[in-house]
Design a protein around this motif. Sequence first.
Motif, mmCIF file in Angstrom:
data_model
loop_
_atom_site.group_PDB
_atom_site.id
_atom_site.type_symbol
_atom_site.label_atom_id
_atom_site.label_comp_id
_atom_site.label_asym_id
_atom_site.label_seq_id
_atom_site.Cartn_x
_atom_site.Cartn_y
_atom_site.Cartn_z
ATOM 1 N N ILE A 189 0.844 -1.188 0.000
ATOM 2 C CA ILE A 189 0.000 0.000 0.000
ATOM 3 C C ILE A 189 0.881 1.241 0.000
ATOM 4 C CG2 ILE A 189 -1.950 -1.141 1.134
ATOM 5 C CD1 ILE A 189 -1.076 0.132 3.762
ATOM 6 N N ASP A 190 0.285 2.378 -0.364
ATOM 7 C CA ASP A 190 1.010 3.647 -0.408
ATOM 8 C C ASP A 190 0.882 4.442 0.886
ATOM 9 O OD1 ASP A 190 1.774 3.538 -3.285
ATOM 10 O OD2 ASP A 190 -0.405 3.569 -3.559
ATOM 11 N N PHE A 191 -0.304 4.396 1.490
ATOM 12 C CA PHE A 191 -0.592 5.184 2.686
ATOM 13 C C PHE A 191 -1.319 4.314 3.710
ATOM 14 C CE2 PHE A 191 -0.821 8.081 -0.965
ATOM 15 C CZ PHE A 191 0.101 9.054 -0.601
ATOM 16 N N ALA A 192 -1.159 4.673 4.974
ATOM 17 C CA ALA A 192 -1.891 3.993 6.049
ATOM 18 C C ALA A 192 -2.456 5.038 6.994
ATOM 19 C CB ALA A 192 -0.978 3.036 6.809
ATOM 20 N N VAL A 193 -3.585 4.721 7.597
ATOM 21 C CA VAL A 193 -4.166 5.553 8.650
ATOM 22 C C VAL A 193 -4.111 4.764 9.945
ATOM 23 C CG1 VAL A 193 -6.237 6.688 9.514
ATOM 24 C CG2 VAL A 193 -5.653 6.848 7.089
ATOM 25 N N LEU A 194 -3.468 5.353 10.965
ATOM 26 C CA LEU A 194 -3.230 4.687 12.244
ATOM 27 C C LEU A 194 -3.997 5.375 13.364
ATOM 28 C CD1 LEU A 194 0.672 4.291 12.229
ATOM 29 C CD2 LEU A 194 -1.031 2.807 11.171
ATOM 30 N N ALA A 195 -4.317 4.588 14.390
ATOM 31 C CA ALA A 195 -4.931 5.126 15.594
ATOM 32 C C ALA A 195 -3.918 5.162 16.734
ATOM 33 C CB ALA A 195 -6.152 4.294 15.990
ATOM 34 N N GLN A 196 -2.663 5.413 16.405
ATOM 35 C CA GLN A 196 -1.638 5.618 17.421
ATOM 36 C C GLN A 196 -0.484 6.393 16.794
ATOM 37 O OE1 GLN A 196 -0.610 1.397 18.256
ATOM 38 N NE2 GLN A 196 1.476 1.916 17.657
ATOM 39 N N GLU A 197 0.328 7.023 17.636
ATOM 40 C CA GLU A 197 1.396 7.865 17.119
ATOM 41 C C GLU A 197 2.358 7.042 16.263
ATOM 42 O OE1 GLU A 197 3.415 10.221 19.985
ATOM 43 O OE2 GLU A 197 1.575 11.051 20.828
ATOM 44 N N PRO A 198 2.721 7.567 15.091
ATOM 45 C CA PRO A 198 3.597 6.811 14.183
ATOM 46 C C PRO A 198 5.056 6.863 14.611
ATOM 47 C CG PRO A 198 3.036 8.924 13.218
ATOM 48 C CD PRO A 198 2.234 8.813 14.483
ATOM 49 N N ASN A 199 5.817 5.921 14.107
ATOM 50 C CA ASN A 199 7.262 5.888 14.305
ATOM 51 C C ASN A 199 7.893 6.895 13.349
ATOM 52 O OD1 ASN A 199 9.986 5.340 14.396
ATOM 53 N ND2 ASN A 199 9.784 3.130 14.182
ATOM 54 N N THR A 200 8.301 8.041 13.880
ATOM 55 C CA THR A 200 8.799 9.114 13.026
ATOM 56 C C THR A 200 10.162 8.793 12.409
ATOM 57 O OG1 THR A 200 9.705 10.229 14.984
ATOM 58 C CG2 THR A 200 7.508 10.881 14.251
ATOM 59 N N ALA A 201 10.832 7.766 12.885
ATOM 60 C CA ALA A 201 12.091 7.359 12.266
ATOM 61 C C ALA A 201 11.839 6.652 10.934
ATOM 62 C CB ALA A 201 12.863 6.429 13.196
ATOM 63 N N LYS A 202 10.638 6.109 10.753
ATOM 64 C CA LYS A 202 10.330 5.354 9.540
ATOM 65 C C LYS A 202 9.331 6.060 8.626
ATOM 66 C CE LYS A 202 9.499 0.961 9.892
ATOM 67 N NZ LYS A 202 8.883 -0.318 10.326
ATOM 68 N N TYR A 203 8.471 6.920 9.207
ATOM 69 C CA TYR A 203 7.352 7.431 8.433
ATOM 70 C C TYR A 203 7.240 8.950 8.504
ATOM 71 C CZ TYR A 203 5.987 2.559 9.294
ATOM 72 O OH TYR A 203 5.984 1.195 9.412
ATOM 73 N N HIS A 204 6.772 9.542 7.408
ATOM 74 C CA HIS A 204 6.212 10.894 7.427
ATOM 75 C C HIS A 204 4.738 10.759 7.797
ATOM 76 C CE1 HIS A 204 9.760 12.719 5.721
ATOM 77 N NE2 HIS A 204 9.728 11.907 4.670
ATOM 78 N N TYR A 205 4.146 11.843 8.321
ATOM 79 C CA TYR A 205 2.747 11.715 8.712
ATOM 80 C C TYR A 205 2.025 13.056 8.678
ATOM 81 C CZ TYR A 205 3.903 13.695 13.307
ATOM 82 O OH TYR A 205 4.310 14.529 14.315
ATOM 83 N N LEU A 206 0.705 12.954 8.574
ATOM 84 C CA LEU A 206 -0.204 14.075 8.759
ATOM 85 C C LEU A 206 -1.164 13.709 9.876
ATOM 86 C CD1 LEU A 206 -1.159 14.796 5.026
ATOM 87 C CD2 LEU A 206 0.447 16.104 6.431
#
Length: 292
Positions: free
Chosen positions: A141-158
């Motif tokens: 997949i290209d994008f994911a929506v999470l219900a917890q804070e993302p790992n900023t070392a691996k991901y960009h996020y909005l």
Amino acid sequence: MELRTIRYFLAVAREENITRAAELLHVTQPTLSKQLKALEDELGKKLFMRHSFSIQLTEEGILLRKRAEDLIKMADKITTEFLALDDILGGDVYFGLAESYQIRCLAATIRRFKESYPDLHYHITSGDTEQVTEKLDKGIIDFAVLAQEPNTAKYHYLTFPHADLWGVVMPKDCLLVEKDSICVDDLFGLPLFCSEQGWSNDISKWCGNNMDKLHLEGSFRLSYNGSLFVKEGLGYLLTFEHLIDTSPDSGLTFRPLTPKLETKMYLIWKKYQVFTPIAERLLEMLKAELSE
């Protein structure tokens, strides 16, 4: 190991019958059997148990099926991405989504985006954080929506503009309905339903030292399934507001937790990700609209 052989294996695994699989693949049965035998020899494991009129996957075959399905999805996605590199007006974009009413923000952006780019084709899968990040890491997949804070070392996020409110879905005729909100003491000894992720993270933090006084009757990845068990009087569902129909005719009621418990939602993508032109343009629109 060739992709064609992997596709043959998956077809046989689905059909549980070599003859039917051969017909679907438009190959002869001896050719298909030879390919499967060569695959077993290459891996050094028996993948099928053969019966008179059907075949069944061994444990090793079940493991290969999961890996093979991911491999074929990645291969197909690579093919479509390269075909779309010169197509700035259309193409495929893949999402893995957690459950949240805020998905409507994503849906609204996609609707507006398709007004300018009607040849966009989007694909949606649902799951918890573990499921969707696994697909994201594998490139399925290209994008994911999470219900917890993302790992900023691996991901960009909005960050989505609002937060999801936790509460209890219960039968409308139970005693807790008389309360405006539900505290942890109210839940002691009750059979509770919740997602494993929510139970281990959000609910655990919310109830603090009282966690051992709460009883998880069962866990569900989808809140709707949990609500059916609530309707049967089997327990109480801890979930986000707006996911379950609690209208007057539903037989269910929602009450928020106190102290208030909220969870932020995040749209994430891998760092150093190279997107197709259509995915890049959609991301730019998502950045602008979610920021607002």
